[in-house]
Design a protein around this motif. Structure first.
Motif, mmCIF file in Angstrom:
data_model
loop_
_atom_site.group_PDB
_atom_site.id
_atom_site.type_symbol
_atom_site.label_atom_id
_atom_site.label_comp_id
_atom_site.label_asym_id
_atom_site.label_seq_id
_atom_site.Cartn_x
_atom_site.Cartn_y
_atom_site.Cartn_z
ATOM 1 N N HIS A 140 0.703 -1.222 0.023
ATOM 2 C CA HIS A 140 0.116 -0.124 0.065
ATOM 3 C C HIS A 140 0.614 1.247 -0.054
ATOM 4 O O HIS A 140 0.563 2.229 -0.587
ATOM 5 C CB HIS A 140 -0.971 0.204 1.072
ATOM 6 C CG HIS A 140 -2.017 -0.969 1.092
ATOM 7 N ND1 HIS A 140 -2.585 -1.093 -0.148
ATOM 8 C CD2 HIS A 140 -2.499 -1.978 2.035
ATOM 9 C CE1 HIS A 140 -3.537 -2.139 0.194
ATOM 10 N NE2 HIS A 140 -3.492 -2.626 1.521
ATOM 11 N N ILE A 141 1.908 1.167 0.665
ATOM 12 C CA ILE A 141 2.798 2.536 0.662
ATOM 13 C C ILE A 141 3.555 2.754 -0.655
ATOM 14 O O ILE A 141 3.228 3.807 -1.187
ATOM 15 C CB ILE A 141 4.050 2.003 1.601
ATOM 16 C CG1 ILE A 141 3.728 1.710 2.925
ATOM 17 C CG2 ILE A 141 5.158 3.490 1.632
ATOM 18 C CD1 ILE A 141 3.311 2.574 4.033
ATOM 19 N N ILE A 142 3.631 1.654 -1.372
ATOM 20 C CA ILE A 142 4.340 1.904 -2.780
ATOM 21 C C ILE A 142 3.150 2.619 -3.638
ATOM 22 O O ILE A 142 3.509 3.582 -4.572
ATOM 23 C CB ILE A 142 4.867 0.594 -3.230
ATOM 24 C CG1 ILE A 142 6.073 0.040 -2.352
ATOM 25 C CG2 ILE A 142 5.322 0.816 -4.915
ATOM 26 C CD1 ILE A 142 6.372 -1.424 -2.957
ATOM 27 N N SER A 143 2.027 2.003 -3.413
ATOM 28 C CA SER A 143 0.979 2.365 -4.343
ATOM 29 C C SER A 143 0.619 4.178 -4.068
ATOM 30 O O SER A 143 0.558 4.756 -4.666
ATOM 31 C CB SER A 143 -0.469 1.742 -4.149
ATOM 32 O OG SER A 143 -0.094 0.376 -4.300
ATOM 33 N N MET A 144 0.794 4.155 -2.533
ATOM 34 C CA MET A 144 0.314 5.558 -2.240
ATOM 35 C C MET A 144 1.633 6.683 -2.694
ATOM 36 O O MET A 144 0.990 7.841 -2.918
ATOM 37 C CB MET A 144 0.482 5.595 -0.503
ATOM 38 C CG MET A 144 -1.064 5.028 -0.096
ATOM 39 S SD MET A 144 -0.868 5.099 1.562
ATOM 40 C CE MET A 144 -2.194 3.965 2.093
ATOM 41 N N ILE A 145 2.814 6.059 -2.595
ATOM 42 C CA ILE A 145 4.033 7.043 -3.147
ATOM 43 C C ILE A 145 3.356 7.461 -4.384
ATOM 44 O O ILE A 145 3.616 8.495 -4.759
ATOM 45 C CB ILE A 145 4.995 6.362 -2.894
ATOM 46 C CG1 ILE A 145 5.482 6.511 -1.398
ATOM 47 C CG2 ILE A 145 6.215 6.992 -3.597
ATOM 48 C CD1 ILE A 145 6.811 6.076 -1.335
ATOM 49 N N GLN A 146 3.069 6.431 -5.409
ATOM 50 C CA GLN A 146 2.631 6.498 -6.726
ATOM 51 C C GLN A 146 1.648 7.721 -6.817
ATOM 52 O O GLN A 146 1.588 8.519 -7.524
ATOM 53 C CB GLN A 146 2.286 5.302 -7.422
ATOM 54 C CG GLN A 146 3.693 4.564 -7.469
ATOM 55 C CD GLN A 146 3.249 3.057 -8.189
ATOM 56 O OE1 GLN A 146 2.274 2.896 -8.884
ATOM 57 N NE2 GLN A 146 4.112 1.814 -7.824
ATOM 58 N N GLU A 147 0.570 7.435 -5.806
ATOM 59 C CA GLU A 147 -0.520 8.595 -5.981
ATOM 60 C C GLU A 147 0.078 9.860 -5.806
ATOM 61 O O GLU A 147 -0.671 10.831 -6.320
ATOM 62 C CB GLU A 147 -1.618 8.035 -4.642
ATOM 63 C CG GLU A 147 -2.318 6.968 -5.550
ATOM 64 C CD GLU A 147 -3.490 6.367 -4.546
ATOM 65 O OE1 GLU A 147 -3.835 7.110 -3.528
ATOM 66 O OE2 GLU A 147 -4.080 5.488 -4.784
#
Length: 1757
Positions: A555-562
């Protein structure tokens, strides 16, 4: 002893001070004091040790009184002066005044208790941690939205009123701010009087400082300056502290040894230590305590670190206790006023003289891990009530928290308490507020701090600096678990992405990203694997830790992309950083790889030699995958096309980009091909998770995207050649005659290569076809979710929870399912079982893609089968062509060229060529299917380009022209198209025929379009389909003809079968005779009956009395299920038995408070009408020979002994108690009922005496028996005694009408019932044996009658045959069981029973008429009479007339009973002025009763009402009697009783040969019955009961129901959260459990509520079953949302709860959190199970089916 003496005087000494102490005076003295702190400390020093902690506080009974005394003393002597001082007036009124003036805060701030329901709105919450308490939720707009309901783990608080937590609707009705206080941002302190503010500051700082000093105090027998007690005794406590290492059992065992306490006390100590974090286990002088300490330390230090024990001086302990009380007091006082709250915040956060980290709050935080659990809880609670409720100070506190973040986390790592009780858990309150998170990120560089702290704590690296988790010790694994909470904090910080950026934020975010990339670099390539060749791997390597880390970071990786996607500058910068990190990773790849050059189909590419099957390969490539994600964002935000100059696209080397992801995908393919079998399970698990929905978004999906990115930047031929090379297939396709694939000698290698070719083709399909990512294809996230759902539902219809599980969740635990689902699927509601299912709407089937990238292999084959089946049903062809793909984004546009490049054409040609000449194993059908799919995709692309193009010039895609070219020399075979045409009718490819036809049709279409577009630009396809259509029609006709042929063939076979069947029946007539005979007999006009009975049966069916019709002439043939032999049931034949289950029951009980009888002295002869405990018998209806059953049961016993020797787990049945499973249906049974023949039709020649004559005869017989018994006792011959009726021989011993084997079985069943009914050991001589048999007969009939009544079924003909057989055998058995007992026993029973109806001077203590259940009395009398009748050898009387008279007598008694207990409210209704005969008689009888009872009964004038009362009240009795006599005498029931409807009453009465006006019974025998009624009424018990002495039961008894449950489940959760354990004073129960039978809430599964039953410790539920359900219980475990069935101590099972969410599913364990509502049908089903006594059977079946249930310790629940 002196010490204890003085202690006893202490309270009295205190008492006198109590009286003389004035809080007001003390406060005024303090007010003028020069140094307030010194004064307060002096006061505390004197009083605290005297009030608190006096003496040993063991688990003694008076401890709660002690606590109250301490509370009171603290309040009066210590806190009251402070309150006076603060307020300057009477505290109660002063606080009320403060509260009145205070403007209430819009924040709710309610702190959750453990297990309390919390609600989060899935539409409006800023993130999942934003929750409401129940009160706020019910008053908010969110209850109409989609919300999630969970139970709190304790410690959070309600976010109502926090505008940042909710996108809309932040306030509930109660907390909506008024207009006045919305705009005023003034300081609340200004509202308070100045002198109060000054006093507040000084008091708060003194008390808070005192509390902090005491809680962080580390010396065990010294106190801080100013607090030393005036007289210091030698009194110490041995204090035991909690830790998370030792188990309850270890602590209990150690304490019993160390301080000599009982098991119970030790349990109480352990429970308190676990709850509060510490407990004193010994009180005395230093030596005494030290000795206990050394024992505890010695005993617990063997396996792990020892328990923490300290010997502390009693005064230190007292001050620490008061410190906690003082903190709680502060928390309460500030609730009254925001001003005081702010003062406390200022005091707490004021810096001390030492500077940094010196404020009181800092001291508390930094000493957090040194404190015990109770202290932490209390100060955290105070922080929440003060700092977190004041927005200004929340910020200041957050900054302090962030400053100390690293230190706090490090302390937490070293500590072993759960996170809930650590101060670090406050991060959820601070970091989830978006503005605060951004502020901390900018000011305190929070993001970087968290990530760096995280990386620091994972120290294990290999030489390349990657994380290394193998050889992880338990200590490190524990630490790894704790480190993960940091990721949670990072998630809170990133959960809501910024809408506007500042330069500062950009800077800090990118700095955080750099730290994050450092972390990912440590993960890149971790856990590498090498293929094992030759021998199997020895140790399974550790793989889980790496995947746990990956999952947590997903989720962190996805959030950083967001975050990156919201700002172009950030995105470009992030892309650069990520790229350089990746090239740094690549540079560390081992060089030395030889460059090689590959050429194929006229193309050439340079690469290097690397083989997945020989070199190291890792599945973890987070840096690569992050880059892939950012690359897609460049495309989605169109940054790539707008600022290409700012991007380092030139540095990208596409072959390098695809290298690592490609290796990973090749690894998966090779594992699937079976090349890595010797690497064990760890690799299989890694591959599984790589594709699993939890990880795939940031693993598998990103690898595909990376390949797409690389392929779109490379020459497609080069890309494919590298792919072939990495798949190790290059040599196959590059050899000159690749189309004539060489024969490999090794079959395994061929098979492996075939699988690899399939996998490679599949990969190409995915690379070209997977465009449903916004940024790769031109789609929205909505389309992506919709596509996932379509493909899941293409497999089969699915429940909502399955769909949610199949979709990836985002950081907010949302999948986006709800927005999409209704557009693509329709919902089918569930029935009483099962769950609601979504079905795909048919119009979406055309979107089905067989090679959908998220299908597992099993899913793919299921989906393929389902789709082909569907198409067949709709009469379509079974081709599954690829769906039309969405257009690609510009950055990825060149991907389509893969489909028409030469290398792919060469591969396709080769595979088709192999398929044309199918010799040897050189190809597979799935390979061909994939090639056809690729061809189809290429044709679709070309078709779309043609449709969307304006002229001929811009069409770049010319696949059709390429597939018509023949192959190049040297392999001059046909073109791809020619090959396809030759395959179209190949017999071995029947299944692919439709697909090939579809392809050829597409080619023809495209040709037509091209021709037309070269002449005219309009495009219509229709004419081009002419030739195709005819082919297709021919096909259809051919199909139809085949189907018709098949149908005719089927019909012919069926006809033959039915012919054979008839033939067989004729051949074997006698086999079928039995069933035909039974049919005839059941119509009850069997021709053999004598003519008179024939006429009778036509007039009316009668089941009791001399006019009854018997069924004895009917032969009963039965078959043994074990030996299949058939046999007639005869009294002297071999015994046949029916498997049965006898159990105690309270289902009909009207009085659950009655204690269970003492088995030794309990006399069961008279059943009380409250039926508080009965014995129920049920059967599965399967019949065996007694000998067969005995052999079977002995085998079961033997098996059980062997099992015990081998120490296997329990079985689901308890052999020692005679339990076994029915050999046929595995139904739980514990005994067998012998089958007995029908009773004979009565001899109609014998005269039928009147009631009077019969009573006279019977009383003579009874008298004769009395004197005979006296003779036996006294041995005195008194001559002939009273007048004995002629032919009645007292000493006659009737012969046993049964064979020995039947008699033996009669004893067997009698003993089982005796054993179960009384819970005693078998004793054949006990007089109570026959009574218990009659009792189970009567109770079973009563419970079945109630069931039929409640389900509104007819009395006869609606019972399933297993119950019918059971009742019939049971009744006939009961009538014969007296033959097994001694005759005199049965005589005495009959005499006592009769005396209840016809008073007998020689029988003492007969119960009063209100204390006898009449149906039981009837059954007992009728069944015991036969033993008396057997002595009558005159041959002049029949049993039947006696039965009829007994029925009449009992019925009259029942009428009296009903009238005595009836409560009629006077209802004035206009009835006919002249009452009917029935009403007159009723009034007459009622008045007679009033007369006898001297008007205890109220006067009633309405005869109509009394009669109605009687009719309704007596009905259950009559119905039960009809059932009883029907089974006893085998009389067929009348037609009226086989249906429900009118005419039931008359039919019942005539069937029982009663007058339909029952009162005529009383009227006709008036003179005879009058004295009896008088005697009944004069029994002293009657008056006593009616005047309110006992429980009177009203008739008809209402059927018991399970308790009413609330419609909304959260009401239950709320009730349970406020339920405290009844034993451990005010502690929250961990597993509150609701009894569904009586509604008690119990504290299950905990030590505190264990009680002793029969010498064993059992949990609260099991103990409750013995009082409430005779050992059987139905419970609802509220926190788990699970129904629990318990039977006895060893049996239990879980059952689906009656609560469903909106999707028709249960939520056991409350994992999903959808709102749950009561499903009435399912609850009724559970209720029916209970009423049918089927719970034990359900448990038996569940335990048989699921062995894990057997191992659970049910008795501890």
């Amino acid at each position: 002893m002196a010490a204890s003496q003085s202690e006893r005087d202490l309270p009295s000494a205190l008492c006198s001070e109590f009286l003389n102490f004035s809080a007001k005076d003390t406060a005024s003295r303090w007010l003028v004091a020069a140094d307030l702190q010194q004064e307060v400390y002096r006061h505390l020093a004197v009083y605290v040790p005297r009030i608190l902690c006096q003496g040993p506080s063991g688990g003694s009974s008076n401890s709660s009184r002690e606590e109250q005394r301490e509370e009171l003393a603290c309040q009066l002597l210590l806190l009251a002066p402070l309150e006076w001082l603060l307020l300057g007036e009477e505290p109660a009124s002063g606080l009320a005044l403060l509260q009145e003036k205070n403007q209430p805060s819009p924040l709710c701030g309610h702190v959750f208790k453990v297990g309390e329901p919390t609600y989060s709105c899935r539409e409006c919450a800023a993130d999942p941690t934003c929750v409401l308490c129940m009160q706020c939720f019910l008053g908010s707009v969110h209850k109409e939205h989609r919300y999630r309901m969970t139970t709190s783990g304790g410690g959070g608080f309600c976010d109502c009123g926090d505008a940042e937590a909710w996108k809309k609707g932040p306030y509930c009705q109660k907390h909506t701010p008024t207009a006045s206080n919305r705009d005023t941002e003034e300081d609340p302190v200004a509202q308070l009087p100045a002198d109060m503010v000054a006093r507040g500051y000084s008091i708060f700082s003194i008390i808070l400082k005192y509390a902090v000093d005491m809680l962080t105090w580390e010396q065990e027998d010294q106190l801080p300056a100013g607090l030393e007690p005036p007289d210091r005794g030698d009194t110490y406590y041995c204090m035991l502290f909690n830790d998370e290492v030792h188990t309850y059992e270890q602590v209990i065992y150690t304490l019993q040894k160390a301080v000599n306490c009982s098991q119970k006390e030790a349990v109480s100590f352990a429970t308190t230590v676990d709850r509060d974090g510490r407990k004193s286990v010994r009180y005395g002088d230093f030596q005494f305590c030290e000795q206990a300490k050394s024992v505890i330390v010695r005993n617990t230090s063997r396996q792990s670190k020892p328990l923490r024990v300290e010997v502390m001086h009693s005064s230190v302990v007292a001050h620490q206790c008061f410190a906690l009380k003082a903190l709680s007091w502060l928390g309460q006082v500030i609730q009254y006023s925001d001003g005081l709250r702010r003062i406390l915040c200022q005091v707490g956060l004021q810096r001390g003289p030492e500077g940094e980290n010196s404020s009181l709050v800092d001291q508390l935080m930094l000493n957090d891990s040194k404190m015990w659990k109770g202290a932490r809880n209390i100060y955290h609670q105070l922080l929440m009530n003060s700092l977190l409720m004041d927005l200004k100070y929340k910020k200041i506190f957050a900054i302090q928290f962030a400053k100390n973040y690293r230190r706090l986390q490090t302390d937490f790592m070293e500590d072993d308490h759960e996170r809930v009780v650590s101060v670090t858990s406050l991060s959820v309150q601070l970091f989830t507020v978006p503005t605060m998170a951004r502020m901390l990120m900018v000011e305190e560089n929070l993001m970087t701090t968290i990530i760096r702290t995280f990386v620091d704590h994972l120290r294990h690296r290999d030489l390349q600096g990657r994380f290394q988790f193998d050889r992880y010790t338990a200590q490190q694994a524990f630490k790894f678990g704790r480190v993960q909470s940091l990721i949670g904090d990072l998630k809170y910080v990133l959960i809501s992405r910024p809408s506007e950026w500042t330069d500062q934020l950009r800077l800090k975010f990118l700095e955080g990203l750099e730290a994050f990339l450092e972390l990912l670099k440590c993960m890149q390539g971790m856990d590498p694997v090498v293929r094992q060749v030759g021998q199997h791997i020895e140790m399974e390597p550790e793989w889980e830790a790496a995947f746990t880390l990956q999952m947590k970071l997903t989720h962190i990786i996805s959030m950083i992309q967001e975050w990156c996607s919201t700002d172009e500058r950030v995105l470009i910068e992030a892309y650069r950083k990520c790229l350089s990190a990746l090239s740094h990773c690549h540079s560390s790849l081992p060089d030395g790889e030889q460059p090689i050059s590959l050429s194929l189909a006229g193309h050439c590419v340079e690469t290097f030699r690397y083989q997945v099957s020989q070199d190291k390969v890792s599945i973890h490539l987070p840096v690569c995958r992050l880059l892939a994600g950012l690359h897609v964002l460049l495309s989605r935000t169109e940054v790539a096309s707008r600022f290409p100059e700012q991007l380092p696209l030139g540095e990208l080397s596409p072959p390098l980009l695809i290298e690592l992801p490609l290796r990973c995908l090749v690894l998966c393919a090779q594992v699937h091909a079976g090349m890595w079998r010797r690497n064990g399970f760890s690799l299989i698990n890694q591959i599984y998770y790589y594709h699993n929905v939890k990880c795939r978004v940031e693993m598998f999906d990103k690898d595909i995207i990376m390949l797409q990115a690389g392929a779109s930047m490379m020459d497609p031929n080069h890309f494919l050649m590298i792919v072939l090379s990495r798949f190790e297939l290059f040599h196959i396709f590059s050899s000159a005659d690749c189309r004539k694939r060489y024969r490999e000698a090794n079959k395994d290698v061929v098979q492996q290569q075939n699988t690899l070719i399939e996998e490679m083709l599949h990969l190409i399909i995915m690379v070209v076809c997977e465009r449903y990512v916004s940024g790769v294809g031109q789609v929205e996230p909505f389309d992506e979710v919709r596509r996932e759902i379509i493909h899941q539902l293409s497999i089969r219809p699915m429940a909502h929870s399955e769909l949610v599980k199949a979709l990836p969740e985002n950081g907010n635990k949302e999948t986006g399912l709800e927005r999409v689902i209704d557009s693509v699927a329709s919902f089918k509601k569930p029935g009483v079982t099962g769950r609601g299912l979504y079905e795909l709407r048919p119009e979406w089937n055309k979107h089905f893609n067989l090679y959908f990238h998220h299908y597992s292999r099993a899913d793919q084959s299921k989906a393929e089968e389902a789709q082909r089946k569907l198409r067949r049903q709709n009469g379509e062809d079974t081709a599954l062509p690829p769906p039309v793909p969405p257009p690609l984004c510009p950055l990825f546009a060149s991907l389509v060229n893969l489909l028409q490049c030469d290398v792919l054409l060469a591969v396709e040609g080769a595979v088709l060529q192999w398929a044309v000449e199918p010799s040897g194993g050189g190809w597979t059908e799935s390979m061909l299917q994939r090639v056809l799919h690729l061809v189809g995709m290429a044709l679709l692309e070309e078709h779309q380009q043609l449709e969307n193009s304006s002229g001929d010039d811009d069409i770049t895609f010319s696949y059709t022209s390429k597939i018509t070219r023949p192959g190049e020399a040297p392999s001059t075979s046909g073109s791809v198209l020619a090959l396809l045409e030759s395959l179209q009718n190949a017999p071995h490819l029947e299944i692919h025929k439709d697909m090939i036809t579809w392809i050829l049709k597409m080619v023809a279409n495209i040709k037509t379009m091209r021709e037309r577009s070269s002449s005219i630009s309009t495009v219509t396809i229709s004419q081009g389909q002419g030739k195709e259509e005819t082919v297709r029609d021919k096909d259809k006709a051919e199909r139809k003809r085949k189907a018709e042929m098949a149908r005719l063939r089927r019909e012919k076979i069926m006809a033959q079968m039915s012919e054979m069947q008839k033939h067989f029946i004729n051949e074997n007539k006698e086999l079928f005779q039995q069933s035909l005979e039974e049919l005839e007999a059941s119509t009850s006009a069997a021709a053999e009956n004598s003519p008179p009975s024939m006429e009778l049966s036509c007039v009316s069916q009668v089941c009791v009395g001399p006019r009854r019709v018997g069924g004895a002439e009917r032969r009963q043939l039965v078959t043994c299920i074990l030996c299949q032999e058939e046999q007639e049931v005869r009294g002297h034949g071999r015994a046949m038995v029916l498997a049965a289950f006898v159990q105690r029951s309270t289902v009909l009980s009207k009085n659950r408070r009655r204690n269970l009888p003492n088995p030794e002295h309990h006399d069961p002869l008279f059943m009380h009408p409250d039926l508080s405990l009965g014995i129920h018998t049920a059967s599965c209806g399967h019949i065996m020979h007694a000998t067969c059953w005995q052999r079977y049961f002995e085998a079961v016993q033997l098996k059980e002994q062997r099992r015990q020797q081998r120490l296997r787990g329990h079985t689901s049945y308890d052999v020692e108690n005679g339990e076994f499973l029915c050999p046929l249906c595995e139904c739980l049974s514990n005994t067998v009922i012998p089958l007995l023949p029908h009773t004979h039709t009565p001899d109609h020649s014998v005269d039928h005496p009147s009631l009077e004559a019969w009573l006279k005869t019977t009383s003579q017989q009874v008298a004769a028996l009395h004197s005979a018994h006296r003779k036996q006792i006294d041995g005195v011959a008194e001559g002939a005694g009273p007048g004995v009726p002629e032919g009645f021989r007292v000493d006659f011993i009737p012969q046993n009408p049964f064979s020995s084997s039947i008699s033996e079985m009669i004893t067997t069943f009698s003993m089982s019932t005796y054993k179960v009914g009384l819970k005693v050991n078998p004793n054949e001589q006990d007089q109570r044996v026959p009574v218990l048999i009659w009792s189970t007969c009567a109770y079973t009939i009563q419970s079945i009658e109630r069931l039929l009544m409640d389900e509104e079924k007819p009395l006869f003909g609606s019972l399933p045959c297993r119950q019918d057989d059971c009742l019939s055998s049971l009744t006939r058995f009961s009538s014969a069981c007296w033959t097994a007992a001694t005759v005199t026993t049965t005589h005495t029973h009959f005499i006592r029973l009769l005396s209840a109806l016809v008073p007998d001077s020689q029988v003492e203590n007969t119960p009063c008429i209100l204390d006898i259940d009449m149906f039981h009395l009837l059954v007992y009398c009728v069944l015991s009479y036969s033993s008396v009748h057997s002595l009558d050898q005159s041959g002049r009387s029949v049993v039947d007339s006696a039965h009829l008279h007994l029925l009449h007598l009992v019925t009259v008694a029942h009428l009296v009973q009903i009238l005595l207990t009836s409560t009629t409210e006077e209802v004035c209704m206009d009835q006919d002025s002249v009452g009917s005969e029935e009403e007159e008689l009723t009034c007459q009888l009622y008045n007679t009763l009033r007369k006898h009872l001297n008007s205890v009964l109220p006067e009633v004038t309405s005869g109509w009402q009394l009669f109605r009362c009687i009719k309704v009240g007596v009905l259950p009795f009559l119905r039960a009697a009809a059932l009883f006599f029907h089974y006893l005498n085998s009389t067929a029931p009348p037609a009226d009783l086989l249906v429900t409807g009118p005419g039931q009453w008359e039919a019942l009465c005539s069937y029982l040969s009663l007058p339909s006006n029952l009162l005529q019974l009383y009227q006709s025998q008036h003179t005879l019955l009058e004295p009896l009624i008088h005697r009944w009424c004069c029994h002293p018990g009657v008056r006593q009961t009616l005047q309110g002495g006992g429980v009177s039961v009203r008739y008809p008894r209402e059927s018991n129901q399970l308790i009413e449950l609330p419609e909304d489940y959260s009401v239950l959760i709320n009730q349970a959260s406020s339920f405290t354990c009844p034993r451990s004073g005010g502690d929250k129960s961990r597993a509150p459990t609701l009894c569904l039978v009586c509604g008690s809430m119990l504290c299950s599964q905990s030590y505190c509520c264990q009680t002793e039953v029969d010498g064993e410790d059992v949990g609260a539920c099991t103990a409750h079953t013995f009082t409430c359900g005779a050992g059987l219980g139905l419970f609802l475990r509220v926190r788990e949302s699970q129904v629990l069935f318990v039977a006895g101590k060893t049996k239990g099972c879980f059952y689906p709860p009656p609560y469903l969410d909106d999707y028709g599913e249960t939520d056991q364990g409350l994992k999903r959190g959808n709102p749950l509502h009561l499903c009435v049908d399912r609850y009724r089903k559970i209720e029916r199970l209970w009423r049918q006594h089927g719970v034990a059977e359900v448990i038996g079946h569940a335990q048989e089916a699921n062995q894990t249930l057997v191992a659970i310790d049910w008795q501890h629940l």
